[in-house]
Design a protein around this motif. Structure first.
Motif, PDB file in Angstrom:
ATOM      1  N   HIS A  86       0.828  -1.206   0.000  1.00 13.07           N
ATOM      2  CA  HIS A  86       0.000   0.000   0.000  1.00 13.07           C
ATOM      3  C   HIS A  86       0.859   1.251   0.000  1.00 13.07           C
ATOM      4  O   HIS A  86       2.035   1.218   0.347  1.00 13.07           O
ATOM      5  N   SER A  87       0.220   2.349  -0.414  1.00  8.76           N
ATOM      6  CA  SER A  87       0.847   3.663  -0.393  1.00  8.76           C
ATOM      7  C   SER A  87      -0.245   4.717  -0.283  1.00  8.76           C
ATOM      8  O   SER A  87      -1.348   4.529  -0.804  1.00  8.76           O
ATOM      9  N   LYS A  88       0.071   5.808   0.381  1.00 11.16           N
ATOM     10  CA  LYS A  88      -0.860   6.930   0.492  1.00 11.16           C
ATOM     11  C   LYS A  88      -0.504   8.036  -0.513  1.00 11.16           C
ATOM     12  O   LYS A  88      -1.085   9.104  -0.496  1.00 11.16           O
ATOM     13  N   LYS A  89       0.458   7.751  -1.390  1.00 11.61           N
ATOM     14  CA  LYS A  89       0.880   8.738  -2.396  1.00 11.61           C
ATOM     15  C   LYS A  89       0.303   8.361  -3.755  1.00 11.61           C
ATOM     16  O   LYS A  89      -0.163   7.252  -3.965  1.00 11.61           O
ATOM     17  N   SER A  90       0.369   9.298  -4.702  1.00 10.27           N
ATOM     18  CA  SER A  90      -0.167   9.082  -6.046  1.00 10.27           C
ATOM     19  C   SER A  90       0.380   7.810  -6.662  1.00 10.27           C
ATOM     20  O   SER A  90       1.556   7.474  -6.489  1.00 10.27           O
ATOM     21  N   VAL A  91      -0.498   7.128  -7.383  1.00 13.19           N
ATOM     22  CA  VAL A  91      -0.136   5.844  -7.968  1.00 13.19           C
ATOM     23  C   VAL A  91      -0.732   5.746  -9.367  1.00 13.19           C
ATOM     24  O   VAL A  91      -1.773   6.343  -9.654  1.00 13.19           O
ATOM     25  N   GLN A  92      -0.043   5.016 -10.235  1.00 11.44           N
ATOM     26  CA  GLN A  92      -0.556   4.704 -11.559  1.00 11.44           C
ATOM     27  C   GLN A  92      -0.525   3.189 -11.713  1.00 11.44           C
ATOM     28  O   GLN A  92       0.501   2.557 -11.450  1.00 11.44           O
ATOM     29  N   VAL A  93      -1.662   2.626 -12.130  1.00  9.46           N
ATOM     30  CA  VAL A  93      -1.772   1.178 -12.321  1.00  9.46           C
ATOM     31  C   VAL A  93      -2.097   0.916 -13.782  1.00  9.46           C
ATOM     32  O   VAL A  93      -3.027   1.517 -14.335  1.00  9.46           O
ATOM     33  N   ILE A  94      -1.334   0.028 -14.396  1.00  9.83           N
ATOM     34  CA  ILE A  94      -1.547  -0.334 -15.794  1.00  9.83           C
ATOM     35  C   ILE A  94      -1.878  -1.818 -15.839  1.00  9.83           C
ATOM     36  O   ILE A  94      -1.151  -2.639 -15.254  1.00  9.83           O
ATOM     37  N   ASN A  95      -2.996  -2.158 -16.508  1.00 15.40           N
ATOM     38  CA  ASN A  95      -3.316  -3.562 -16.729  1.00 15.40           C
ATOM     39  C   ASN A  95      -3.842  -3.726 -18.147  1.00 15.40           C
ATOM     40  O   ASN A  95      -3.771  -2.799 -18.954  1.00 15.40           O
ATOM     41  N   SER A  96      -4.404  -4.887 -18.462  1.00  9.84           N
ATOM     42  CA  SER A  96      -4.845  -5.167 -19.827  1.00  9.84           C
ATOM     43  C   SER A  96      -6.005  -4.281 -20.271  1.00  9.84           C
ATOM     44  O   SER A  96      -6.231  -4.103 -21.467  1.00  9.84           O
ATOM     45  N   MET A  97      -6.759  -3.712 -19.321  1.00 11.49           N
ATOM     46  CA  MET A  97      -7.915  -2.889 -19.664  1.00 11.49           C
ATOM     47  C   MET A  97      -7.571  -1.417 -19.872  1.00 11.49           C
ATOM     48  O   MET A  97      -8.245  -0.714 -20.609  1.00 11.49           O
TER      49      MET A  97
END
Length: 126
Positions: A86-97
């Protein structure tokens, strides 16, 4: 990946039988592969801080990557025993969608669920 650092003491060319174990450590520009309950995950960060045998803090720009997703963010905490990151900072998640941006996340890898904090923006690959 070994979570314990062992240091042998050498006297000239004769190795000593003394081994010291270090409970906490940090490594800069770190990357490794971790085997969790859900499979292999590549992790990396500007600095890895080992809290204890099961808890790590990926300090600075960090990432988690496996065959399902790529998570890019900062200051990610990992609990290997519970298979949670986990993180409370900005995140970018990339998946197949597509690509998702959020203000933080909690990944329960063993359940295959990622929860996001704050404003969430999703952009489809289509």
């Amino acid at each position: 990946f070994s979570t314990e650092m062992s240091i042998g003491i050498f006297d000239a060319l004769r190795p000593s039988s003394k081994i010291f174990s270090q409970k906490s450590m940090s490594v800069e520009n770190f990357s490794s592969i971790v085997l969790g309950k859900s499979g292999l995950t590549k992790i990396g960060s500007e600095k890895l801080n080992k809290i204890d045998e099961n808890n790590f803090f990926l300090q600075g720009k960090s990432y988690l990557e496996n065959n399902e997703y790529k998570i890019y963010g900062e200051d990610i905490s990992i609990n290997l025993n519970e298979d949670i990151s986990h993180s409370k900072k900005s995140v970018q998640v990339i998946n197949s969608m597509g690509i998702l941006d959020a203000n933080g996340f909690r990944n329960i890898d063993s359940e295959g669920k990622i929860y996001f904090d704050g404003i969430v923006i999703f952009k489809s690959h289509d």
